[in-house]
Structures are given as structure tokens and as C-alpha cells.
Motif scaffolding. Structure first.
Motif, PDB file in Angstrom:
ATOM      1  N   PRO A  16      40.049  95.736 -41.356  1.00 54.38           N
ATOM      2  CA  PRO A  16      38.938  95.912 -40.417  1.00 54.38           C
ATOM      3  C   PRO A  16      39.404  96.264 -39.000  1.00 54.38           C
ATOM      4  O   PRO A  16      40.596  96.336 -38.728  1.00 54.38           O
ATOM      5  N   ALA A  17      38.448  96.444 -38.107  1.00 53.21           N
ATOM      6  CA  ALA A  17      38.717  96.859 -36.727  1.00 53.21           C
ATOM      7  C   ALA A  17      39.126  95.671 -35.858  1.00 53.21           C
ATOM      8  O   ALA A  17      39.090  94.515 -36.279  1.00 53.21           O
ATOM      9  N   ALA A  18      39.494  95.991 -34.610  1.00 50.55           N
ATOM     10  CA  ALA A  18      40.023  94.987 -33.675  1.00 50.55           C
ATOM     11  C   ALA A  18      39.068  93.826 -33.426  1.00 50.55           C
ATOM     12  O   ALA A  18      39.499  92.709 -33.168  1.00 50.55           O
ATOM     13  N   SER A  19      37.752  94.101 -33.507  1.00 53.80           N
ATOM     14  CA  SER A  19      36.817  93.010 -33.230  1.00 53.80           C
ATOM     15  C   SER A  19      36.947  91.885 -34.257  1.00 53.80           C
ATOM     16  O   SER A  19      36.712  90.722 -33.926  1.00 53.80           O
ATOM     17  N   GLU A  20      37.347  92.231 -35.499  1.00 60.13           N
ATOM     18  CA  GLU A  20      37.553  91.189 -36.520  1.00 60.13           C
ATOM     19  C   GLU A  20      38.749  90.301 -36.169  1.00 60.13           C
ATOM     20  O   GLU A  20      38.894  89.203 -36.692  1.00 60.13           O
ATOM     21  N   ALA A  21      39.626  90.813 -35.312  1.00 61.57           N
ATOM     22  CA  ALA A  21      40.801  90.043 -34.901  1.00 61.57           C
ATOM     23  C   ALA A  21      40.523  89.228 -33.642  1.00 61.57           C
ATOM     24  O   ALA A  21      41.411  88.564 -33.119  1.00 61.57           O
ATOM     25  N   GLY A  22      39.280  89.298 -33.165  1.00 63.81           N
ATOM     26  CA  GLY A  22      38.927  88.530 -31.971  1.00 63.81           C
ATOM     27  C   GLY A  22      39.612  89.042 -30.715  1.00 63.81           C
ATOM     28  O   GLY A  22      39.912  88.272 -29.806  1.00 63.81           O
ATOM     29  N   ALA A  23      39.849  90.368 -30.655  1.00 61.97           N
ATOM     30  CA  ALA A  23      40.613  90.918 -29.526  1.00 61.97           C
ATOM     31  C   ALA A  23      39.916  90.676 -28.188  1.00 61.97           C
ATOM     32  O   ALA A  23      40.545  90.244 -27.218  1.00 61.97           O
ATOM     33  N   ALA A  24      38.612  90.941 -28.134  1.00 67.20           N
ATOM     34  CA  ALA A  24      37.895  90.773 -26.864  1.00 67.20           C
ATOM     35  C   ALA A  24      37.846  89.295 -26.461  1.00 67.20           C
ATOM     36  O   ALA A  24      37.990  88.954 -25.279  1.00 67.20           O
TER      37      ALA A  24
END
Lengths: 567, 218
Positions: free
Chosen positions: B94-102
Motif C-alpha cells: 500500500p501507499a505511504a499513508s498506510e505506514a502512518g507517514a503523516a
């Protein structure tokens, strides 16, 4: 601090410092039934609280940057996960460096000292390392031979647990080894390259347990030894020596105790130790029959130099004037390169023990016409390690943005192989520490001033390292990132490899040395120094194993002398 | 707490499957209070650690209910979207948002003023740039306009003179999004790191050895 607290009790032995030397002294003396009081400048160690083993980065909000984003601003030299408590900059405990010189002084302030996090590379010094002057005319011979030291190496290895194999290489004497660990894939590549280059690449000698011994569980191969080991499968003086010694009932530990001065009686013998109790900022004094100083090479020299009296006007036991002199560290240089053969390797768990499974012992001992004396060993790094902050920034910068970032990261992961050279520095007149009379630390104790000069051959050694590493990387089909190389700019700063030695050296001649062959002061028979300060040289073998062996030997001798009534 | 996966305190640690306290009890008793660590205790400790490591990846996305710790709601939303453009989903992960980047960046901005200035100012700069160029802020601009600015910023090693004002921000945001990604469960799974567990003996699979040796010049 006008009210100094004194205790009427006379302790048998006070040990200053709880790292490899102090821990060994504590273990040996308490085993022999002697009461020991241990002073440690830092706090107690609580492994289950202090060791961050097995924590995933996402289990802390900051992912390992430090709670205030320290690593993003270069303020966390060792990373969040590692176990040390100290570093090169200790708040409130400054040191000075002579103008034009560079030196970094590492201090560890916790029970167990640097053994909680060190690399655990455990190499015996060789026969010629103890008699270097006889070997090639440089440096100083020890008052001990390899054959005399060998039985203590046996004891140290059997107790600590050291992996290895019998190779019969003169520069890397064989020991009492636990089984080695199988090489990782990139290490097999390095072995193949070594075969082609005619350079030996042998199983590493590391203080991690491939078998359970002395109540310590066998390694579970998580690769996180630097974080500290809950199961004590990686050697520490705290877990393997000091905690078990507490069970004998013979050991008392005083933490937060910064030794200030060793006090002497009318005969010039040590009568007690004055220390600052950090919690209350009060000076306390304890009396003792004998003291063993193992506070790390420079801190031990500082303590002796700060212990001036009418009997010892130049500092305790320092009639020779050599306390603080002949300071050495290891010569360090590293290079890594990406090896395409490793790209997209089938994934597997390659954590292993923390650090290398194979290494390169010095292989050109007999070669004539080298432009530097002695040699170095090579440490190998690489593999499919746990991703950390920063692991893929380089791949991302190459890729730009979008799907190519993940593709680049997948391709590059695990392809880098690093080579670290660790070479011998021969002691010289211009590298030493002394008291800086103009400055004190926050405990009111005069600080150290460092002087540091490489002699010139060290940069030639670094050039040899670089050429060798390039050969290895290119033989494996790898790419070396930057071919413009300046050995003078590339050599490690003094003190940064954290192998300081030689400031309170031993010798047969009291005019030229502080300690006798048992690490007992010539002028003060109830004073023993048990860290790397007694070393007459600093071979390319890392200091800890020899600290343990030498401290063991010194402690047994001290116990005999006490038994005979000589101390 | 809006996000059950991330603890508020940096010292509090959550572990899946086996409680960390249990693990330490298993390991710690052997070391500190018993005479010897028995073979069984060591085995238990290893099993406990293996259990911890075997826990499956989970999302670190704070979701719609996440309350930012430092960034304003608009900046957080912008950062999530920007992160997903820098590291979008693909067939594997998945994309960065799934990694809690923000959320990761927001947390550290709340702990470090220097970092907060970089992101507050950088996100502000980005919207101003988009408004001047396209008449809309980053989030409301067209997808082609959003990627056009990223092409400028990340198109070459030095970036474009046009986006020079955002150069520091673009470096920081990519570094921290990538950092957050690979220090998250989805990132660790994507890259294929398989360790942080316990092995009774160390060995490497022959398949991996054969793969590399076949490709190696030595």
C-alpha cells in the motif's frame, strides 16, 4: 562540601569502574572469598528496562529517531536502539584538546560500562604483540610474554564464551572456542573473493554464545547485540560477572559514585577512596586495604594524576612521570560498495549474531618492504538487516518520486557490503593526556587535556586498507562509490574507535613504567590498574579480551598477595 | 487515543501476541534470580521472541479520527496526500499513508521546533506556489498539476529553480516519508525483512546461496 562523610569500615578491596576490567576483578576476587566494594559513576543497569531488544521501530512513535527527532539533527550519535549510556559528550563532564589536535573521549556511565554495547570482537594479542620491540624495533615490550598470558586468555575465553576456529595463523592465535556461526550469503561472497585475492577470510571470534554456558542461554540469533541482550547470550561484565557476584554476598555496589581521588597514608600506600556521591553532590570517603582502578584508560590516568600527595607529588604512583603518556587508539577506516550479485536475493532471516560471522586477520605479517609496520584486521558488514530510519533515503533520492522508489529500495536492499579496517597504532611521545589545571567538571574534579598526533605510517596503512577494500569490492563485481580518496582526511579521529590504551603502562623498570608485570603499581603495592591503561601497545586485536585476561591475572595475583599479608 | 496502534508515550511499547512483560519475566527470572537458566527457560524465551516477531503487519494509518499533535488539519491532509504521491500503492504494497507517514511527521513536529518550522513553512510554501501557478492549493489542484510540481522538485538531483524555495522541504518530506514507510509493518513486509525473531541455529537457505553465486563473478 565542607562536611565529608567517612565510613569507619575498612573494605577489603575497592574497585573503581564496572566495565570489562572492573567486572573481571569483581568476579575473580569474590570467587576467592574477598569482599569487594564496586564504585560505578553511572546508574545501575536494569536489562529488562534499559535494553531495547526486539522492539520494532513502529512500536515507538518516533520510530527510533529519539523522542525529540534527535537523529534527524545529528544529535544521537549511536541511534536510539543501542545500549550505551555515555558517548563522547557527557553533559557536565568536559575535557580539553590541545590546539591543532583532534581527540574524542568516549565515556560510558552505567553498570557494565562499554561491555553493554561493544562489538564483542575477541582477538588474542599475538606473541610479537607482547614483544614488539624485539619483533621490529618499534614500540615497547611488555613485561609479559604470550606464553605467560595464554592461560589467562584460556580462562577469559572459557568464561566469556568466544566463537572461532583453529586456523594456525600467527597474527591471530587460536583460543578456547565455541562453535563458529555459519556465514551469511554476502560473507560467502567475501570468502570467495578472499580466495581469489589470496587473503584469508575466517570465522569471526565473537563473545556470543553458540552454546549455553555458565548459566547463560545460547544465542537466539536476532542480531541485536548492540541493543543489549536480555538473555545475556552476548557477553557483558554487568550480566555475566557482576550480577552473579552479587549472589556470593561478597559484593557491594555503589552507583552514582564518581571517584575523585585515591587517598594515601604516611607510607604512601592507598588508604581509601574519595568519591562524589552524584545524587547528593557530597564527597564521601571509604577506607580499604587495596584498590583496583578500572575506570577506562584515560579516566584511570586522570584519577591517579588527581591523587597528589607529599609522597606522590606528580600523582599516585607516578614517580616515572609516564601516567597519561603513550595514549593509543585503533587506526580506523571503512569503505562499502554495492554488489549487484546480491540484488533481489531471495529473502531470508540473516540477522545472526550482532556483527560479522567472518573476518580477515592480518595476512601480510611476513611481507617485506611494506611502508608501514604491523597491520590491521578487516571487519565485514552487510546483509538483510532490519530497516531503520535512513536505510532507503539514498535509493529514494536516486529514484525521484512515485513507484520507482519502492522498486529501487527492493533492488538495493542488502546489496551493500562494508569493510572496516582496524589497525595498530604504535605509541608515540606526542599522544597523551594530562590534567588541565584551568578547568573542572561539574563534580569539581580537574579535567583531562588531550594531545594527539598520528606519526604518518598510519595514513599509509589507511591507503593499504582502501586499496584492499576496493580489490575486494571489485572482485565481487561491486561498485565503489567514490574513487577520489585522501588517506589523511579518511583516517579515523583519535578516540573515535574507542580502544584507548596505554596511559598507565606496565614494565620491569620503575623509572619508565608505572605498573609491574602484575599490573600492580611499582611505588604503591596496594594499587592495581585493570583496564587497558596498563597496555604497552595497542595491536589490531581490539582491547576487551586482553583487558579481561590481564585483569583476571592481576586479580589472582592481588588475592595471593593479600593472603600472604604483603598487601 | 485516536490511533490504537501508536502509543502516546515514547517509552511505552506495545507488542503483539506475547506481552513484553511476560517475555521479560521468562527471560529475566532465569538471569537474575535463579542459579541457572535452564534449557527450558531459554527455549521459552526464544519461543516468546519468535511469537513477537511472527505478529502480522498492521496499518499505522491514524484514519479520519486522528487528531494532529502539531500540524493543522489542512496541512495534515495535504501531507498525507503528498506522501501517497511520493510513495504510492503498487501491486505489492500500500501507499505511504498506510505506514502512518503523516502521523509520524506530525508527532515529531510536536517534539521539535526546528522540524515544525520546516513542515509548517514548507506546506505553506507548497500551497502558495500552487495558488500562484494554478489558482488552487495543492489538495484542490488537478492531479496533473500536483504531479507537475513533483516533477519539478524531484525531476533532477538538484531540483528545478522554479521550486527552489521548497527545496529543503521536498528533501525533508521525501526522506521522512521513506523513513516512515520502511519502519512500518507494510514497509518491512514490502522489503522482505524476515528477522527480529529467534533461531535455534543460524543457517541461510541454499536457494539464496545458489541465486547469488550463479550471478557472482567469483
Amino acid at each position: 562540601m565542607f562536611q565529608v562523610q567517612r565510613t569507619p569500615v575498612v573494605h577489603d578491596v575497592v574497585v573503581v569502574g564496572s566495565g570489562a576490567g572492573g567486572g573481571t576483578t569483581v568476579k575473580v576476587l569474590t570467587d576467592l572469598g574477598i569482599n569487594v566494594t564496586l564504585l560505578e559513576a553511572g546508574p545501575n543497569l536494569v536489562p529488562e528496562k534499559d535494553f531495547k531488544e526486539h522492539i520494532w521501530p513502529w512500536q515507538v512513535d518516533h520510530r527510533g529517531s529519539g523522542p525529540n527527532a534527535e537523529s534527524y539533527f545529528g544529535k544521537q550519535e549511536w541511534g536510539y536502539w543501542n545500549a550505551p549510556n555515555g558517548y563522547w559528550n557527557v553533559p557536565g563532564e568536559p575535557y580539553t584538546v590541545a590546539p591543532g589536535d583532534e581527540f574524542r573521549w568516549f565515556r560510558s556511565r552505567i553498570l557494565g560500562g562499554r561491555t553493554n554495547h561493544y562489538g564483542r570482537i575477541s582477538l588474542r594479542f599475538s606473541d610479537y604483540d607482547f614483544k614488539p620491540q624485539a619483533f621490529d624495533g618499534l614500540g615497547f615490550d611488555w613485561p609479559v610474554t604470550y606464553d605467560e598470558m595464554s592461560p589467562w586468555y584460556d580462562k577469559a575465553e572459557e568464561f566469556m564464551g568466544v566463537t572461532g576456529t583453529h586456523e594456525g595463523i600467527r597474527s591471530a592465535p587460536d583460543g578456547k572456542f565455541l562453535p563458529p556461526v555459519a556465514p551469511r550469503v554476502h560473507e560467502m561472497l567475501v570468502q570467495r573473493a578472499g580466495k581469489k585475492l589470496n587473503i584469508p577470510v575466517i570465522p569471526s571470534r565473537m563473545a556470543m554464545l553458540t552454546k549455553g554456558i555458565h548459566g547463560r542461554a545460547a544465542c537466539h540469533y536476532c542480531g541485536q547485540c548492540g541493543r543489549g541482550c536480555q538473555t545475556a547470550s552476548a557477553f557483558t561484565s554487568s550480566q555475566a560477572m557482576i550480577f552473579p557476584a552479587l549472589k556470593t554476598g561478597k559484593l557491594k555496589i555503589i552507583t552514582g559514585a564518581m571517584a575523585r581521588e585515591l587517598m594515601v597514608n604516611d607510607e604512601g600506600l592507598v588508604r581509601g577512596v574519595s568519591y562524589i556521591d552524584k545524587a547528593t553532590r557530597t564527597e564521601k570517603q571509604i577506607s580499604c586495604r587495596a584498590v583496583v582502578v578500572a575506570a577506562s584508560a584515560c579516566e584511570s590516568a586522570r584519577l591517579l594524576l588527581n591523587s597528589k600527595s607529599t609522597k606522590h607529588p606528580n600523582g599516585l604512583g607516578n614517580g616515572s612521570g609516564v601516567v597519561g603518556r603513550y595514549l593509543t587508539d585503533t587506526v580506523g577506516y571503512g569503505l562499502s560498495g554495492a554488489v549487484p550479485a546480491l540484488e533481489n536475493m531471495p529473502r531470508h532471516n540473516c540477522d545472526g549474531i550482532g556483527g560479522m560471522h567472518v573476518y580477515v586477520p592480518w595476512w601480510e605479517l611476513d611481507k617485506k618492504n611494506k611502508d608501514f609496520p604491523r597491520g590491521y584486521h578487516i571487519e565485514i558488514g552487510g546483509g538483510l538487516g532490519m530497516p531503520q530510519l535512513g536505510s532507503f533515503r539514498g535509493a529514494a533520492a536516486q529514484a525521484g518520486y512515485g513507484p520507482s522508489i519502492k522498486a529501487a529500495a527492493r533492488q538495493q536492499y542488502g546489496t551493500n557490503i562494508s569493510f572496516s579496517g582496524r589497525g595498530e597504532m604504535i605509541p608515540n611521545e606526542n599522544s597523551y593526556c594530562e590534567i588541565d589545571n584551568t578547568k573542572v567538571d561539574q563534580w569539581g574534579i580537574p579535567v583531562l587535556k588531550f594531545h594527539w598526533k598520528w606519526q604518518g605510517y598510519e595514513t599509509k596503512m589507511v591507503q593499504h586498507m582502501h586499496d584492499t577494500f576496493v580489490s575486494f569490492i571489485e572482485t565481487m563485481g561491486g561498485r565503489v562509490p567514490n574513487r577520489t580518496f585522501d588517506p589523511v582526511a579518511s583516517i579515523s579521529k583519535g578516540g573515535s574507535i574507542i580502544h584507548e590504551a596505554g596511559t598507565v603502562r606496565m614494565g620491569d623498570d620503575p623509572k619508565k613504567s608505572v605498573l609491574n608485570k602484575w599490573s600492580q603499581a611499582h611505588e604503591v603495592k596496594n594499587l592495581v590498574v585493570a583496564d587497558a591503561a596498563p597496555f604497552n601497545g595497542n595491536p589490531d586485536k581490539n582491547v576487551t579480551l586482553t583487558i579481561v585476561a590481564n585483569a583476571w591475572r592481576a586479580a589472582e595475583h592481588l588475592a595471593e598477595e593479600m593472603k600472604k599479608g604483603n598487601v | 487515543m485516536a490511533n490504537p496502534e501508536i502509543s502516546n508515550s515514547e517509552v511505552q511499547v506495545q507488542t503483539p501476541d506475547v506481552s513484553r512483560r511476560d517475555l521479560f519475566r521468562i527471560v529475566g527470572t532465569g538471569l537474575l534470580s535463579a542459579e541457572f537458566v535452564t534449557a527450558q527457560q531459554a527455549k521459552d524465551a526464544h519461543a516468546g521472541m519468535a511469537g513477537m516477531a511472527a505478529a502480522g503487519p498492521k496499518s499505522l494509518n491514524g484514519g479520519a479520527l486522528y487528531v494532529p499533535k502539531h500540524l493543522n488539519a489542512h496541512h495534515l491532509k495535504t501531507l498525507r496526500h503528498l506522501g501517497d504521491l511520493i510513495m504510492p500503492a503498487d501491486a505489492t504494497s500500500p501507499a505511504a499513508s498506510e505506514a502512518g507517514a503523516a502521523e509520524f511527521i506530525d508527532f515529531l513536529c510536536s517534539r521539535n521546533e526546528e522540524l515544525a518550522v520546516i513542515f509548517d513553512g514548507g506546506l505553506e510554501w507548497l500551497d502558495q506556489f500552487m495558488k500562484r501557478k494554478y489558482g488552487a492549493d495543492f489538495l484542490t489542484a488537478k492531479p496533473t498539476e500536483q504531479t507537475a510540481v513533483l516533477d519539478l522538485a524531484y525531476g533532477s538531483r538538484t531540483g528545478s529553480p522554479e521550486t527552489a524555495g521548497g527545496a529543503q522541504f521536498f528533501t525533508w518530506v521525501r526522506n521522512m516519508v521513506v523513513d516512515a514507510y520502511y519502519t512500518s509493518p507494510v514497509g518491512v513486509k514490502d522489503i522482505g525483512y524476515m528477522g527480529n525473531g529467534a533461531m535455534s541455529t543460524f543457517s541461510v537457505p541454499q536457494e539464496a546461496v545458489d541465486y547469488v553465486m550463479k550471478r557472482s563473478p567469483v
